[in-house]
Write an enzyme that holds these catalytic residues in place. Sequence first.
Site, PDB file in Angstrom:
ATOM      1  N   GLY A   1      18.961  77.587 -48.514  1.00 26.56           N
ATOM      2  CA  GLY A   1      18.597  76.229 -48.015  1.00 26.56           C
ATOM      3  C   GLY A   1      18.023  76.391 -46.478  1.00 26.56           C
ATOM      4  O   GLY A   1      17.239  75.178 -46.099  1.00 26.56           O
TER       5      GLY A   1
ATOM      6  N   GLU B   1      21.851  77.387 -40.688  1.00 23.14           N
ATOM      7  CA  GLU B   1      22.391  76.965 -41.963  1.00 23.14           C
ATOM      8  C   GLU B   1      21.906  75.532 -42.234  1.00 23.14           C
ATOM      9  O   GLU B   1      21.237  74.895 -41.351  1.00 23.14           O
ATOM     10  CB  GLU B   1      23.796  76.825 -41.773  1.00 23.14           C
ATOM     11  N   ASP B   2      21.682  75.344 -43.440  1.00 23.43           N
ATOM     12  CA  ASP B   2      21.141  73.860 -43.758  1.00 23.43           C
ATOM     13  C   ASP B   2      22.135  72.865 -43.441  1.00 23.43           C
ATOM     14  O   ASP B   2      21.631  71.878 -42.781  1.00 23.43           O
ATOM     15  CB  ASP B   2      20.560  74.125 -45.177  1.00 23.43           C
TER      16      ASP B   2
ATOM     17  N   ASP C   1      29.136  70.671 -44.466  1.00 26.86           N
ATOM     18  CA  ASP C   1      29.637  69.543 -45.028  1.00 26.86           C
ATOM     19  C   ASP C   1      31.154  69.378 -45.034  1.00 26.86           C
ATOM     20  O   ASP C   1      31.625  69.007 -43.979  1.00 26.86           O
ATOM     21  CB  ASP C   1      28.801  69.512 -46.676  1.00 26.86           C
TER      22      ASP C   1
ATOM     23  N   THR D   1      32.226  76.823 -46.287  1.00 27.10           N
ATOM     24  CA  THR D   1      31.489  77.806 -46.370  1.00 27.10           C
ATOM     25  C   THR D   1      31.382  78.436 -44.947  1.00 27.10           C
ATOM     26  O   THR D   1      31.178  79.829 -44.598  1.00 27.10           O
ATOM     27  CB  THR D   1      29.992  77.325 -46.831  1.00 27.10           C
TER      28      THR D   1
ATOM     29  N   LYS E   1      26.832  67.198 -41.885  1.00 24.90           N
ATOM     30  CA  LYS E   1      27.584  66.073 -42.636  1.00 24.90           C
ATOM     31  C   LYS E   1      28.777  66.060 -42.369  1.00 24.90           C
ATOM     32  O   LYS E   1      29.478  66.584 -43.031  1.00 24.90           O
ATOM     33  CB  LYS E   1      26.891  66.377 -44.023  1.00 24.90           C
TER      34      LYS E   1
ATOM     35  N   PHE F   1      23.967  62.806 -50.666  1.00 20.36           N
ATOM     36  CA  PHE F   1      23.439  64.147 -51.057  1.00 20.36           C
ATOM     37  C   PHE F   1      21.771  64.028 -50.543  1.00 20.36           C
ATOM     38  O   PHE F   1      21.271  63.205 -51.012  1.00 20.36           O
ATOM     39  CB  PHE F   1      23.704  64.415 -52.486  1.00 20.36           C
TER      40      PHE F   1
ATOM     41  N   ARG G   1      12.687  71.531 -52.850  1.00 25.40           N
ATOM     42  CA  ARG G   1      12.855  72.430 -51.492  1.00 25.40           C
ATOM     43  C   ARG G   1      11.427  72.091 -50.791  1.00 25.40           C
ATOM     44  O   ARG G   1      11.747  72.188 -49.572  1.00 25.40           O
ATOM     45  CB  ARG G   1      13.004  73.606 -51.949  1.00 25.40           C
TER      46      ARG G   1
END
Length: 184
Positions: free
Chosen positions: A43, A98-99, A102, A106, A130, A151, A164
Amino acid sequence: MNAHRLVLKISKDEIQNRVRALAAQIASDYQGKDLVMVGVLKGAFIFLADLIRSLDMPVEVDFIRIASYGTSTESSGGITLSKDLECSIDGRDVLVVEDIVDTGLTMRWLMGHLQRRNPRTVKICALIDKYERRAVEMPVHYAGFRIPSGFVVGYGLDFAEKYRGLQGIYEVAFDAMVEGSHAG
Ligand code: IMP
């Protein structure tokens, strides 16, 4: 895949301006440091590519790949590493790119993984913070945009490997389920 529409949330111009501002801040904070930027695949690849082209300082780039979402919009909870770092980060300043952060699960896992390699510092730069579903405390030192929930796709972010390549960031709006169309 459920029927859905895409609603523009952040335009290409807004992203470009924000990425330039982030790069300026990073360059000033890391001037003279031995910086390694670790992109989290897949991402973050477009975000990282744009960031380093706006960054007025030398930087080494490496990638790591974590699989945590599969092809759905909900986290599976399981985290696996499918590609590890190739460079040494011992004694170096690491900026994870990182994208989206949330729940933060992760990133918590990745921070633990990186800390074991003895970096001097590790910080997080995320395109999107987020924050509404955050399950663990996780500072995002450099956040492109803060959104509570929803999302989103585009600018590297996917929904089941689609979207993407979109230049802006879009929210996926799922069409309301027709009554009686779902089992149970
Ligand atoms: P976390 O462990 O819940 O913080 O999940 C982080 C990962 O979930 C991100 O790196 C993304 O790959 C994925 N993710 C979370 N939200 C979204 C979204 O809105 N669009 C696309 N991917 C997302």
